[in-house]
Motif scaffolding. Structure first.
Motif, PDB file in Angstrom:
ATOM      1  N   UNK A 197       2.441 -10.989  42.821  1.00 47.39           N
ATOM      2  CA  UNK A 197       1.950  -9.667  42.431  1.00 47.39           C
ATOM      3  C   UNK A 197       1.317  -9.722  41.043  1.00 47.39           C
ATOM      4  N   UNK A 198       1.968 -10.420  40.125  1.00 54.65           N
ATOM      5  CA  UNK A 198       1.434 -10.519  38.765  1.00 54.65           C
ATOM      6  C   UNK A 198       0.071 -11.190  38.756  1.00 54.65           C
ATOM      7  N   UNK A 199      -0.074 -12.271  39.510  1.00 54.05           N
ATOM      8  CA  UNK A 199      -1.357 -12.978  39.527  1.00 54.05           C
ATOM      9  C   UNK A 199      -2.459 -12.093  40.081  1.00 54.05           C
ATOM     10  N   UNK A 200      -2.127 -11.255  41.047  1.00 57.37           N
ATOM     11  CA  UNK A 200      -3.105 -10.309  41.578  1.00 57.37           C
ATOM     12  C   UNK A 200      -3.467  -9.259  40.530  1.00 57.37           C
ATOM     13  N   UNK A 201      -2.469  -8.765  39.810  1.00 55.97           N
ATOM     14  CA  UNK A 201      -2.707  -7.763  38.775  1.00 55.97           C
ATOM     15  C   UNK A 201      -3.536  -8.330  37.621  1.00 55.97           C
ATOM     16  N   UNK A 202      -3.387  -9.618  37.360  1.00 56.07           N
ATOM     17  CA  UNK A 202      -4.161 -10.261  36.289  1.00 56.07           C
ATOM     18  C   UNK A 202      -5.664 -10.071  36.512  1.00 56.07           C
ATOM     19  N   UNK A 203      -6.085 -10.092  37.759  1.00 53.34           N
ATOM     20  CA  UNK A 203      -7.508  -9.981  38.088  1.00 53.34           C
ATOM     21  C   UNK A 203      -7.991  -8.535  38.067  1.00 53.34           C
ATOM     22  N   UNK A 204      -7.062  -7.574  38.011  1.00 52.97           N
ATOM     23  CA  UNK A 204      -7.432  -6.166  38.173  1.00 52.97           C
ATOM     24  C   UNK A 204      -7.089  -5.311  36.961  1.00 52.97           C
ATOM     25  N   UNK A 205      -6.702  -5.952  35.866  1.00 58.45           N
ATOM     26  CA  UNK A 205      -6.240  -5.214  34.691  1.00 58.45           C
ATOM     27  C   UNK A 205      -7.078  -5.560  33.469  1.00 58.45           C
ATOM     28  N   UNK A 206      -7.516  -4.525  32.759  1.00 60.39           N
ATOM     29  CA  UNK A 206      -8.249  -4.754  31.515  1.00 60.39           C
ATOM     30  C   UNK A 206      -7.319  -5.244  30.415  1.00 60.39           C
ATOM     31  N   UNK A 207      -6.059  -4.806  30.460  1.00 59.66           N
ATOM     32  CA  UNK A 207      -5.087  -5.257  29.459  1.00 59.66           C
ATOM     33  C   UNK A 207      -3.746  -5.502  30.140  1.00 59.66           C
ATOM     34  N   UNK A 208      -3.257  -6.726  30.010  1.00 61.24           N
ATOM     35  CA  UNK A 208      -1.939  -7.103  30.544  1.00 61.24           C
ATOM     36  C   UNK A 208      -0.905  -6.993  29.439  1.00 61.24           C
ATOM     37  N   UNK A 209       0.126  -6.213  29.686  1.00 60.97           N
ATOM     38  CA  UNK A 209       1.138  -5.934  28.672  1.00 60.97           C
ATOM     39  C   UNK A 209       2.511  -6.326  29.199  1.00 60.97           C
ATOM     40  N   UNK A 210       3.177  -7.233  28.510  1.00 57.97           N
ATOM     41  CA  UNK A 210       4.550  -7.595  28.852  1.00 57.97           C
ATOM     42  C   UNK A 210       5.495  -6.685  28.069  1.00 57.97           C
ATOM     43  N   UNK A 211       6.480  -6.130  28.766  1.00 59.71           N
ATOM     44  CA  UNK A 211       7.497  -5.287  28.126  1.00 59.71           C
ATOM     45  C   UNK A 211       8.862  -5.940  28.353  1.00 59.71           C
ATOM     46  N   UNK A 212       9.494  -6.368  27.259  1.00 55.71           N
ATOM     47  CA  UNK A 212      10.780  -7.063  27.370  1.00 55.71           C
ATOM     48  C   UNK A 212      11.441  -7.092  26.008  1.00 55.71           C
TER      49      UNK A 212
END
Length: 271
Positions: A197-212
Motif C-alpha cells: 500500500x505504501x509503495x502505491x501511495x508513493x506514486x500518488x502523493x505530492x508529500x509523503x509524511x511519516x508520523x511516529x
C-alpha cells in the motif's frame, strides 16, 4: 459568567472531550478567543492541560487519553499517549483547507482523525477506526479504500482491491505510521500488505509524511519502506534522539517535533 465559573466549565468540557480548540470553546462560552487563551494559560500552569497550537489537550496522570463510545453505539476504546496526541495535533495543523489527504492505518493516524474532529477535511483512508471517528464530523468528506480487513488492534483495509481503488487518485499529503525508524534500515512495517500500500501511495502523493513517536527509533520491522531520506517529512515527538535530528538536518528533510509549533508556520526544520 464570572471567570471562576467559566474556568470550571472549561475544565468540565475538556475532561469530557480530552481535547478541544480555542474557537469551539469561544463559541460555547460566548467569549473572545483572547479570553479563552488566557484561561487555558492558567489551566496549563495548574497542570490540568497541555496547550497546543489553537487548542488544548487534557493532561492525565496516566499520560494517556482514550477514545471510546465512537459512533453507532460502539464500545471501542483505545489509549493515546501524550506524545501521540501532540504528533496528531501537529499533523492536523499541517493540513490545509481543500486538500485531499490519505490517512494510513495504526494508532497515530487514529489520533490524527481525532484531532480533525471539528475540521473541514477531505480524506481517503484504509483506517477503519479513523473513519468511525470522523463519521461524527459533518464537515469531513471521508472515503474508505475498501479491501480486505486485517484485524490488527487498529483494524485496517488493504490488499489488491484497496490498491486498485486508489489508482488514479492524487493526494496532496499522505500520513503513514510505521513500526520502525532506523538510520541503517530506514522506515519499516511488519507486513507485506502495508508495504504494498505504501509503495502505491508513493506514486500518488505530492508529500509523503511519516508520523511516529521517538519510541520507534532504533527499531526495525520485517519490511523496509525505504531509507529515511525517501520521504518528505517526519512528524515525531520532541525526544527524538540527537543523531536522528542531525540526519534530518543534513538531508534537508522537514522535521516537526515541538507540539506547540504549527507546521503551517514554518517551511521545515525542527523547533
Amino acid at each position: 459568567m464570572f471567570k471562576a465559573a467559566r474556568i470550571q466549565k472549561i475544565k468540565e468540557i475538556i475532561a469530557n472531550r480530552t481535547q478541544i480548540d480555542v474557537q469551539t470553546l469561544s463559541d460555547i462560552l460566548e467569549v473572545s478567543n483572547v479570553t479563552i487563551r488566557n484561561d487555558l494559560e492558567q489551566l496549563e500552569k495548574e497542570g490540568f492541560i497541555y496547550r497546543t497550537h489553537g487548542g488544548a489537550i487534557l493532561r492525565e496522570n496516566t499520560g494517556t487519553t482514550t477514545v471510546s463510545g465512537i459512533g453507532y453505539g460502539s464500545s471501542l476504546s483505545f489509549d493515546f499517549s501524550v506524545d501521540i496526541l501532540h504528533i496528531a495535533n501537529l499533523a492536523a495543523e499541517y493540513i490545509e483547507e481543500n486538500e485531499w489527504i490519505f490517512l494510513g492505518g495504526g494508532c497515530t493516524c487514529c489520533a490524527i482523525a481525532k484531532a480533525l474532529i471539528s475540521r473541514r477535511v477531505n480524506l481517503v483512508t484504509n483506517n477503519i477506526l479513523a473513519a468511525l471517528i470522523l463519521s461524527e464530523n459533518p464537515k469531513a468528506n471521508v472515503v474508505l479504500t475498501g479491501g480486505v480487513t486485517y484485524n490488527d488492534r487498529f483494524p485496517f483495509l488493504s490488499g489488491d482491491l484497496a490498491i486498485n481503488n486508489i489508482n488514479g487518485l492524487c493526494f496532496q499529503k499522505t500520513f503513514f505510521g510505521v513500526s520502525g525508524i532506523d538510520l541503517k534500515y530506514g522506515y519499516s512495517v511488519p507486513s507485506a500488505v502495508e508495504y504494498n500500500l505504501f509503495q502505491s501511495l508513493r506514486e500518488r502523493s505530492k508529500e509523503l509524511i511519516i508520523v511516529a513517536d521517538a519510541s520507534k527509533c532504533d527499531k526495525s520491522a520485517f519490511l523496509s519502506l525505504g531509507t529515511l531520506d525517501s520521504v518528505d517529512t517526519l512528524i515525531s515527538s520532541s525526544d527524538l534522539p540527537d543523531e536522528y535530528k542531525a540526519y534530518y538536518y543534513e538531508k534537508n528533510i522537514k522535521l516537526f517535533l515541538d507540539y506547540d509549533i504549527s507546521p503551517a508556520q514554518v517551511s521545515g526544520g525542527e523547533f
